[in-house]
Enzyme design. Structure first.
Site, PDB file in Angstrom:
ATOM      1  N   CYS A   1       1.564 -10.680  20.153  1.00 50.12           N
ATOM      2  CA  CYS A   1       0.638 -10.123  19.156  1.00 50.12           C
ATOM      3  C   CYS A   1       1.117 -10.533  17.772  1.00 50.12           C
ATOM      4  CB  CYS A   1       0.572  -8.599  19.248  1.00 50.12           C
ATOM      5  SG  CYS A   1      -0.377  -7.917  17.872  1.00 50.12           S
TER       6      CYS A   1
ATOM      7  N   CYS B   1      -4.339  -5.387  21.505  1.00 47.64           N
ATOM      8  CA  CYS B   1      -3.184  -4.608  21.048  1.00 47.64           C
ATOM      9  C   CYS B   1      -3.744  -3.350  20.383  1.00 47.64           C
ATOM     10  CB  CYS B   1      -2.371  -5.434  20.044  1.00 47.64           C
ATOM     11  SG  CYS B   1      -1.380  -4.414  18.957  1.00 47.64           S
TER      12      CYS B   1
ATOM     13  N   LYS C   1      -8.040  -2.172   6.069  1.00 46.97           N
ATOM     14  CA  LYS C   1      -8.978  -2.763   5.117  1.00 46.97           C
ATOM     15  C   LYS C   1     -10.403  -2.655   5.639  1.00 46.97           C
ATOM     16  CE  LYS C   1      -6.611  -6.409   2.624  1.00 46.97           C
ATOM     17  NZ  LYS C   1      -6.600  -7.859   2.474  1.00 46.97           N
TER      18      LYS C   1
ATOM     19  N   HIS D   1       4.064   1.370   2.252  1.00 49.03           N
ATOM     20  CA  HIS D   1       5.266   0.692   1.739  1.00 49.03           C
ATOM     21  C   HIS D   1       5.881   1.512   0.606  1.00 49.03           C
ATOM     22  CE1 HIS D   1       2.593  -2.771   3.134  1.00 49.03           C
ATOM     23  NE2 HIS D   1       3.566  -2.693   4.024  1.00 49.03           N
TER      24      HIS D   1
ATOM     25  N   HIS E   1       0.848  -1.192   0.000  1.00 50.00           N
ATOM     26  CA  HIS E   1       0.000   0.000   0.000  1.00 50.00           C
ATOM     27  C   HIS E   1       0.884   1.243   0.000  1.00 50.00           C
ATOM     28  CE1 HIS E   1       0.960   0.284   4.241  1.00 50.00           C
ATOM     29  NE2 HIS E   1       0.317  -0.853   4.532  1.00 50.00           N
TER      30      HIS E   1
ATOM     31  N   HIS F   1      -3.376  -3.347  16.476  1.00 45.69           N
ATOM     32  CA  HIS F   1      -4.030  -4.362  15.642  1.00 45.69           C
ATOM     33  C   HIS F   1      -5.433  -4.732  16.096  1.00 45.69           C
ATOM     34  CE1 HIS F   1       0.210  -4.663  14.512  1.00 45.69           C
ATOM     35  NE2 HIS F   1      -0.321  -4.846  13.327  1.00 45.69           N
TER      36      HIS F   1
ATOM     37  N   LYS G   1      -6.266   5.544  10.798  1.00 44.35           N
ATOM     38  CA  LYS G   1      -5.248   4.537  10.522  1.00 44.35           C
ATOM     39  C   LYS G   1      -5.680   3.798   9.246  1.00 44.35           C
ATOM     40  CE  LYS G   1      -3.682   0.432  12.871  1.00 44.35           C
ATOM     41  NZ  LYS G   1      -2.324   0.232  12.564  1.00 44.35           N
TER      42      LYS G   1
ATOM     43  N   CYS H   1       1.702  -7.575  15.301  1.00 43.23           N
ATOM     44  CA  CYS H   1       3.012  -6.904  15.454  1.00 43.23           C
ATOM     45  C   CYS H   1       4.151  -7.891  15.280  1.00 43.23           C
ATOM     46  CB  CYS H   1       3.200  -6.326  16.861  1.00 43.23           C
ATOM     47  SG  CYS H   1       2.010  -5.154  17.437  1.00 43.23           S
TER      48      CYS H   1
END
Ligand code: ME8
Length: 526
Positions: free
Chosen positions: A128, A146, A315, A23, A20, A149, A312, A131
């Site tokens: 997690c 977490c 999806k 990156h 995405h 996430h 954040k 992570c």
């Protein structure tokens, strides 16, 4: 040779999903630095790649009813094609499932084991998977999840191998804080370096570096029932890609080449990443290298983390932006320019389609694009498309533009992409203002003798600005260059300019015929 080389890396990205904009952000930044360094005469090794082991990838493969490797193969192609589409010119692409990487991981872990930095113990705690790290109760939110996430971490209790990270606390503090330390690592930005030092001073626990229950990983060389913890595995990519670790056939010419490569390229000049993974890079990685007796990287830069429209990227929210969507809207070159220049590289920021479109319209369509099209169309109109000569009394425009652009090399060294874009836009604005002030259309009407020299100075300054934009927008700069009637590729000219001060006039010559490149940056509606 060594002083002239530049080895830079991006993180190796998880392949649980396609790339995405996050990156792309780091990878484009690395590519710009890499191109800039090459144009400045450096011998560059630019590494990127993929992180393919661990529970996260295993789970994603299972959800897709594929074996982990088949699943990785598919997503890796997505990364490769995204980078190709973004004109990323990496020297190598490392996958952690490759033999050369496995050999390096096994070698480094053997060395740590032999030197007594690894021991056996029971790990008891939370993990997690999002992570891919051990997490403490205090890191969880009110619901026991977490915070990054939004998953409840799993309880773990297993026999693991541990790395004596705690043994390196003081050494790491010295290495990061003392600029005169022979193994000094520059950690930037400074505030993040201070956070790391603060955390380091609170103390370091040893870390578990293996998993017994997870088979999707690299077996430990001293206990094949356990696999290497995915982060330990991943960090080693930076040395496996440049030749650390022997592959089977240790006396083959290939092996000699690997040793030679390693001596040439390691240590890395720059590890680039976002702040989310700075701890791993500035603490765990150097400690592993110190323990193994391998040289330390020279600089680590952690850029900010961005949100999309204030959220954040996720999806579930449906706000994930993919590189190909950006390319479709803005084109490759503008995508590269926009992503890195929207906000300061070291800071957190917010990205939105509207903000990208605004910046595109202001910087590229209205400012730079307008400068290109007006200089070319006036040359066509007033000089039948032939670049008029400069005169001795040419305006000092080139000097003023060069002075603004003189800030760029320092900004590149400091990774201030935002500032680079700002200096370039200032230079463009200056030429546009000069054109307004001179009003060449009036000069033409009045048959003013100074028109040719003025036009020559607009073309030369635009050419000069173009050279600085090559690392950001390589193909559009080439088009601009050709439209100015230059024969040599723009990269050749930029290299000559940056390494030997050969002026743009050597390439954009008076008497040359210009070409119409069409509209390079059409305005885009929000
Ligand atoms: O962490 N803003 O991989 P990863 C800015 N495999 N940068 C972002 C971003 C955002 N919102 N989202 C992602 C891993 N990035 C490990 C790395 S390295 C030995 C192992 C970028 O796929 C940024 O570079 O989660 C960040 O550090 C990286 O992607 C995390 O990629």
């Amino acid at each position: 040779m060594k002083s002239n080389r530049f080895y830079l890396t991006t993180p190796i990205y998880y392949v649980n999903d396609y790339p995405h904009i996050g990156h792309a952000y780091t990878t484009i930044a690395a590519d710009i630095l890499s191109r800039w360094s090459r144009l400045n005469g450096k011998n560059v090794f630019f590494l990127t790649g993929t992180d393919e082991h661990g529970a996260k990838i295993c789970d994603a493969a299972q959800k897709n009813n594929q074996t982990p490797l088949a699943f990785c193969d598919g997503i890796v192609e997505g990364f490769r094609s995204a980078w190709k589409n973004l004109a990323i010119e990496n020297t190598d692409f490392i996958r952690t499932t490759e033999k050369r990487h496995e050999a390096a991981v096994q070698k480094l872990l053997s060395v740590l084991h032999e030197k007594g930095f690894i021991y056996n113990n029971t790990y008891k705690g939370l993990y997690c998977v999002g992570c891919e790290k051990f997490i403490s109760e205090t890191d969880l939110d009110d619901t026991g999840c977490c915070p990054d996430h939004r998953q409840k971490p799993a309880h773990h209790e297993e026999e693991n191998y541990f790395f004596k990270l705690s043994a390196f606390q003081q050494q790491l503090i010295d290495i990061i804080s003392d600029e005169k330390h022979p193994q000094h690592i520059v950690v930037l930005p400074r505030e993040r370096r201070n956070e790391i030092l603060g955390k380091l001073k609170q103390g370091l626990d040893d870390i578990s570096i293996s998993r017994i229950a997870l088979t999707w990983g690299i077996p430990l060389p001293f206990d094949a029932k356990q696999t290497a913890y995915v982060w330990v595995d991943a960090l080693i990519n930076y040395i496996s890609a440049v030749g650390y670790g022997e592959l089977p056939g240790a006396d083959s010419p290939d092996a000699a080449q690997r040793i030679n490569d390693f001596n040439t390229w390691w240590p890395a000049d720059l590890h680039l990443m976002a702040k989310d993974i700075l701890w791993f890079h500035s603490v765990i990685w150097p400690a592993m290298l110190l323990a193994a007796g391998v040289a330390l990287p020279k600089k680590i830069f952690a850029h900010g983390f961005f949100t999309i429209d204030g959220n954040k990227m996720s999806k579930t929210i449906g706000n994930v932006i993919r590189p190909d969507q950006l390319i479709e809207k803005f084109g490759v070159d503008a995508t590269r320019y926009l992503t890195v220049s929207l906000f300061p590289f070291g800071s957190d920021g917010d990205i939105s389609w509207d903000a990208l479109t605004d910046k595109y319209n202001v910087d590229l369509a209205n400012n730079f694009g307008n400068l290109i099209s007006r200089t070319l169309s006036m040359t066509q109109k007033y000089f039948s498309g032939t670049i008029p000569p400069a005169t001795d009394s040419a305006p000092d425009l080139i000097d003023r533009v060069a002075k603004i652009l003189a800030d760029v090399p320092g900004a590149v060294d400091a990774l201030e992409f935002h500032k680079i874009a700002d200096r370039i836009q200032c230079a463009v604005t200056l030429v546009n203002q000069q054109i307004e002030q001179d009003a060449p259309w009036k000069m033409a009407k009045e048959a003013n003798q100074r028109l040719g020299a003025a036009m020559n100075s607009y073309l030369q300054t635009t050419a000069l600005i173009t050279l600085y934009l090559v690392p950001f927008m390589p193909s559009i700069c080439q088009k601009i260059w050709e439209s100015f009637g230059a024969v040599e590729p723009v990269a050749t000219a930029a290299h000559a300019y940056f390494t030997a001060s050969v002026p743009p006039t050597t390439f954009v010559r008076s008497g040359a015929g210009i070409l119409n490149p069409g509209i390079l940056f059409p305005r885009i509606q929000k």
